[in-house]
Design an enzyme around this catalytic site. Structure first.
Site, PDB file in Angstrom:
ATOM      1  N   GLY A  31      -0.198   4.524  -0.039  1.00  0.00           N
ATOM      2  CA  GLY A  31      -0.961   5.738   0.277  1.00  0.00           C
ATOM      3  C   GLY A  31      -0.094   6.656   1.134  1.00  0.00           C
ATOM      4  O   GLY A  31       1.138   6.558   1.119  1.00  0.00           O
ATOM      5  N   PHE A  32      -0.745   7.537   1.912  1.00  0.00           N
ATOM      6  CA  PHE A  32       0.025   8.481   2.726  1.00  0.00           C
ATOM      7  C   PHE A  32       0.989   7.748   3.663  1.00  0.00           C
ATOM      8  O   PHE A  32       2.129   8.168   3.837  1.00  0.00           O
ATOM      9  CB  PHE A  32      -0.916   9.336   3.579  1.00  0.00           C
ATOM     10  CG  PHE A  32      -1.665  10.354   2.788  1.00  0.00           C
ATOM     11  CD1 PHE A  32      -0.990  11.374   2.127  1.00  0.00           C
ATOM     12  CD2 PHE A  32      -3.046  10.312   2.689  1.00  0.00           C
ATOM     13  CE1 PHE A  32      -1.678  12.336   1.406  1.00  0.00           C
ATOM     14  CE2 PHE A  32      -3.746  11.264   1.965  1.00  0.00           C
ATOM     15  CZ  PHE A  32      -3.067  12.278   1.319  1.00  0.00           C
ATOM     16  N   ASP A  42      -4.719   4.186   8.071  1.00  0.00           N
ATOM     17  CA  ASP A  42      -6.141   3.892   8.302  1.00  0.00           C
ATOM     18  C   ASP A  42      -6.416   2.438   8.676  1.00  0.00           C
ATOM     19  O   ASP A  42      -7.427   2.128   9.309  1.00  0.00           O
ATOM     20  CB  ASP A  42      -6.939   4.156   7.012  1.00  0.00           C
ATOM     21  CG  ASP A  42      -7.287   5.622   6.846  1.00  0.00           C
ATOM     22  OD1 ASP A  42      -6.841   6.433   7.672  1.00  0.00           O
ATOM     23  OD2 ASP A  42      -8.010   5.940   5.881  1.00  0.00           O
ATOM     24  N   GLU A  47     -18.237  18.582   0.772  1.00  0.00           N
ATOM     25  CA  GLU A  47     -17.452  19.166  -0.323  1.00  0.00           C
ATOM     26  C   GLU A  47     -18.090  18.856  -1.675  1.00  0.00           C
ATOM     27  O   GLU A  47     -18.163  19.700  -2.566  1.00  0.00           O
ATOM     28  CB  GLU A  47     -15.997  18.660  -0.240  1.00  0.00           C
ATOM     29  CG  GLU A  47     -15.267  19.286   0.942  1.00  0.00           C
ATOM     30  CD  GLU A  47     -13.947  18.629   1.334  1.00  0.00           C
ATOM     31  OE1 GLU A  47     -13.313  19.144   2.260  1.00  0.00           O
ATOM     32  OE2 GLU A  47     -13.563  17.612   0.738  1.00  0.00           O
ATOM     33  N   GLY A  82       0.828  -1.206   0.000  1.00  0.00           N
ATOM     34  CA  GLY A  82       0.000   0.000   0.000  1.00  0.00           C
ATOM     35  C   GLY A  82       0.862   1.257   0.000  1.00  0.00           C
ATOM     36  O   GLY A  82       1.613   1.490   0.940  1.00  0.00           O
TER      37      GLY A  82
HETATM   38  C1  LIG Z   1     -12.835  11.063  -0.580  1.00  0.00           C
HETATM   39  C2  LIG Z   1     -11.921  11.171   0.603  1.00  0.00           C
HETATM   40  C3  LIG Z   1     -11.594  12.414   1.123  1.00  0.00           C
HETATM   41  C4  LIG Z   1     -10.745  12.526   2.220  1.00  0.00           C
HETATM   42  N1  LIG Z   1     -10.441  13.764   2.703  1.00  0.00           N
HETATM   43  C5  LIG Z   1      -9.576  13.888   3.732  1.00  0.00           C
HETATM   44  C6  LIG Z   1      -9.174  15.163   4.208  1.00  0.00           C
HETATM   45  O1  LIG Z   1      -9.634  16.195   3.701  1.00  0.00           O
HETATM   46  N2  LIG Z   1      -8.284  15.221   5.236  1.00  0.00           N
HETATM   47  C7  LIG Z   1      -7.762  14.091   5.808  1.00  0.00           C
HETATM   48  O2  LIG Z   1      -6.936  14.185   6.723  1.00  0.00           O
HETATM   49  N3  LIG Z   1      -8.131  12.874   5.392  1.00  0.00           N
HETATM   50  C8  LIG Z   1      -9.019  12.743   4.366  1.00  0.00           C
HETATM   51  N4  LIG Z   1      -9.383  11.501   3.934  1.00  0.00           N
HETATM   52  C9  LIG Z   1      -8.845  10.332   4.628  1.00  0.00           C
HETATM   53  C10 LIG Z   1      -7.417  10.064   4.147  1.00  0.00           C
HETATM   54  O3  LIG Z   1      -7.412  10.001   2.748  1.00  0.00           O
HETATM   55  C11 LIG Z   1      -6.926   8.758   4.751  1.00  0.00           C
HETATM   56  O4  LIG Z   1      -6.901   8.898   6.149  1.00  0.00           O
HETATM   57  C12 LIG Z   1      -5.538   8.414   4.253  1.00  0.00           C
HETATM   58  O5  LIG Z   1      -5.537   8.297   2.855  1.00  0.00           O
HETATM   59  C13 LIG Z   1      -5.041   7.122   4.881  1.00  0.00           C
HETATM   60  O6  LIG Z   1      -3.798   6.807   4.345  1.00  0.00           O
HETATM   61  P1  LIG Z   1      -3.352   5.284   4.218  1.00  0.00           P
HETATM   62  O7  LIG Z   1      -1.962   5.331   3.654  1.00  0.00           O
HETATM   63  O8  LIG Z   1      -3.571   4.569   5.485  1.00  0.00           O
HETATM   64  O9  LIG Z   1      -4.357   4.637   3.168  1.00  0.00           O
HETATM   65  P2  LIG Z   1      -4.681   5.057   1.664  1.00  0.00           P
HETATM   66  O10 LIG Z   1      -4.293   6.456   1.403  1.00  0.00           O
HETATM   67  O11 LIG Z   1      -6.077   4.633   1.458  1.00  0.00           O
HETATM   68  O12 LIG Z   1      -3.715   4.143   0.800  1.00  0.00           O
HETATM   69  C14 LIG Z   1      -3.891   2.761   0.672  1.00  0.00           C
HETATM   70  C15 LIG Z   1      -3.033   2.264  -0.481  1.00  0.00           C
HETATM   71  O13 LIG Z   1      -3.084   0.835  -0.491  1.00  0.00           O
HETATM   72  C16 LIG Z   1      -3.368   0.347  -1.791  1.00  0.00           C
HETATM   73  N5  LIG Z   1      -4.082  -0.912  -1.612  1.00  0.00           N
HETATM   74  C17 LIG Z   1      -5.294  -1.095  -1.047  1.00  0.00           C
HETATM   75  N6  LIG Z   1      -5.610  -2.395  -0.992  1.00  0.00           N
HETATM   76  C18 LIG Z   1      -4.578  -3.059  -1.547  1.00  0.00           C
HETATM   77  C19 LIG Z   1      -4.307  -4.439  -1.782  1.00  0.00           C
HETATM   78  N7  LIG Z   1      -5.167  -5.403  -1.380  1.00  0.00           N
HETATM   79  N8  LIG Z   1      -3.154  -4.762  -2.392  1.00  0.00           N
HETATM   80  C20 LIG Z   1      -2.273  -3.807  -2.777  1.00  0.00           C
HETATM   81  N9  LIG Z   1      -2.474  -2.492  -2.566  1.00  0.00           N
HETATM   82  C21 LIG Z   1      -3.597  -2.127  -1.944  1.00  0.00           C
HETATM   83  C22 LIG Z   1      -4.195   1.455  -2.434  1.00  0.00           C
HETATM   84  O14 LIG Z   1      -4.100   1.420  -3.849  1.00  0.00           O
HETATM   85  C23 LIG Z   1      -3.535   2.718  -1.849  1.00  0.00           C
HETATM   86  O15 LIG Z   1      -2.441   3.144  -2.634  1.00  0.00           O
HETATM   87  C24 LIG Z   1     -10.217  11.359   2.827  1.00  0.00           C
HETATM   88  C25 LIG Z   1     -10.536  10.112   2.310  1.00  0.00           C
HETATM   89  C26 LIG Z   1     -11.374  10.015   1.205  1.00  0.00           C
HETATM   90  C27 LIG Z   1     -11.715   8.659   0.646  1.00  0.00           C
END
Ligand SMILES: Cc1cc2nc3c(=O)[nH]c(=O)nc-3n(C[C@H](O)[C@H](O)[C@H](O)COP(=O)(O)OP(=O)(O)OC[C@H]3O[C@@H](n4cnc5c(N)ncnc54)[C@H](O)[C@@H]3O)c2cc1C
Length: 423
Positions: free
Chosen positions: A9-10, A298, A167, A7
């Site tokens: 993401g952030f 997350d 939004e 993953g």
């Molecule tokens: C529409 C929307 C608006 C948002 N607005 C805000 C905001 O304004 N402010 C704020 O603080 N937060 C906001 N959030 C929440 C924020 O985006 C999340 O808290 C943050 O992205 C979490 O980061 P993460 O790296 O844990 O997961 P994510 O950013 O969700 O990244 C997960 C990564 O894992 C990959 N992945 C998933 N499943 C698999 C798998 N089975 N195999 C391989 N890869 C996989 C995905 O492709 C992705 O690249 C928002 C969320 C959404 C959906």
């Protein structure tokens, strides 16, 4: 030493960036997409306000200067914690340390019809799908043969009054006034879209301050959005949204931004999984009950931070800070130094409502209006990946807000011709 991150993401991307500076490590990032993306702005892609490429960045380009970095394009299928190997849709990868950072997916709370027919708002694919859907329905409404048809195609129900729902509602109302009214003579003089924002809670923007909640409510109402509180969506049958209070609305568009659930991590023991399917971790983000596996962002549930005994909110800042600290702690593990416990530094939260209107809650005070809107724009430029993307975002916003009319409203249909099914 092989560190595998699932993953980008952030959380995963910030971890990989820090770790790739240590040349003695081999980093493999697995992701089902070949790009990192910025979820807070996908609603602007969905409403044809900005281009997709502005909020996305290919992993291979991001890490092209890191010789110790490999990208594996594939979806996680299973984790074998005893053999220390993960299976993906495109092969197996073995690890010394594994970090799970797959985030969340849309939660439909078991409502089958909603899952089948509503439009989710979570990924880039969702945003492009929603954009096509809205534009196609605009054309259908313009051509509608009966009042009922026109009504159904021009009504949009958004379920979820959090920042995404607010939004999106604000942006659609803006589109209705500034674009539909001008470009669709069938709908003039005032546009035609009926936008309904619904939430089970008694207020919008649940976790924000009372002042921000009230501001969002009043601004959206002024813009013509119908806000329906204290009732949730119960079902979506025959083109009708059915609410818990018994009322119904006929619509071809139910946008679902009502909740998320952590992505599945098949192979972890049941005891490692907590509320909302989140992976239970200790103060150092180590997964409870298994060795050499960590979870950040997350997808994890960490209750050791005394200021957040029920776990952290699922926000970008938590994910970024956990990714950065885990990079430091993995280094501490390798150098046999003591580990640092995670403590979330809450810098506040914000939401944009429409042009010139936003709400910003800082730890000590709240502000709203034009200055909050400028703050929101500025804060959302900083984390965008790539200098060129930041410039494109600023100029794109400047042009769109100045002219009240971006020109990205293309209905693009997916075409799979050329996919070699036999390969
Ligand atoms: C529409 C929307 C608006 C948002 N607005 C805000 C905001 O304004 N402010 C704020 O603080 N937060 C906001 N959030 C929440 C924020 O985006 C999340 O808290 C943050 O992205 C979490 O980061 P993460 O790296 O844990 O997961 P994510 O950013 O969700 O990244 C997960 C990564 O894992 C990959 N992945 C998933 N499943 C698999 C798998 N089975 N195999 C391989 N890869 C996989 C995905 O492709 C992705 O690249 C928002 C969320 C959404 C959906």
């Amino acid at each position: 030493m092989n560190i595998v991150i699932v993953g980008g993401g952030f959380a995963g991307m910030n971890l990989a960036k820090q770790l790739s500076k240590n040349k003695s490590l081999n980093i493999t990032l697995i992701d089902k997409n070949n790009y990192h993306f910025f979820p807070p702005l996908i609603y602007q892609v969905a409403t044809a306000f900005i281009e997709t490429s502005i909020i996305t960045y290919p992993f291979r380009k991001m890490f092209s200067k890191a010789a110790n970095f490999r990208f594996h394009y594939g979806e996680l299928k299973a984790i074998d914690v005893s053999e220390k190997v993960v299976s993906t849709s495109s092969g197996e990868v073995s690890y010394d340390y594994l970090v799970l950072a797959m985030g969340t997916e849309t939660n439909y709370f078991g409502m089958e019809n909603v899952e089948k027919y509503a439009v989710p708002m979570k990924t880039i694919d969702d945003a492009i799908n929603l954009r096509n859907h809205i534009l196609r329905n605009g054309e259908r409404a313009a051509q509608g043969h009966s009042d009922a048809d026109r009504e159904r195609f021009s009504t949009i129900v958004i379920s979820g009054g959090g920042p995404t729902g607010v939004e999106l509602a604000g942006m659609l109302a803006y589109m209705n006034k500034k674009i539909l009214a001008k470009e669709y003579p069938e709908f003039s003089p005032n546009g035609r879209m009926r936008i309904v924002l619904v939430d089970m809670a008694p207020s919008l923007l649940g976790p924000m301050s009372k002042k921000s909640q009230q501001e969002a409510y009043e601004v959206l109402q002024d813009m013509g959005v119908e806000v329906k509180l204290n009732t949730g969506v119960k079902d979506y049958v025959d083109g009708k949204v059915i609410f818990a209070d018994g009322s119904t609305i006929a619509t071809d568009t139910l946008i679902w931004s009502s909740g998320v659930i952590a992505k599945e991590a098949p192979g972890l023991p049941k005891e490692s999984i907590g509320r909302g399917r989140r992976i239970l971790v200790d103060a150092y983000n180590k997964v409870q009950g298994v060795d050499d596996v960590f979870a950040i962002g997350d997808i994890c549930l960490q209750t050791s931070d005394t200021a957040f005994p029920n776990g952290h909110p699922q926000l970008a800042q938590v994910a970024i800070q956990q990714g950065k600290l885990l990079a430091k702690n993995l280094d501490n593990i390798l150098e046999k130094r003591p580990l640092e416990a995670f403590k979330y530094n809450d810098k506040g939260s914000m939401a944009i409502i429409t042009k010139n209107k936003a709400v910003v809650d800082l730890p000590k005070f709240t502000f709203t209006g034009w200055f909050a809107w400028l703050t929101w724009l500025f804060i959302h430029i900083i984390p965008i990946a790539g200098f060129r993307n930041k410039i494109k975002l600023v100029t794109g916003w400047f042009w769109s807000f100045l002219t009240n009319n971006p020109s990205l409203r293309l209905i693009i249909r997916p075409n799979t011709q050329g996919d070699n099914k036999s390969a």
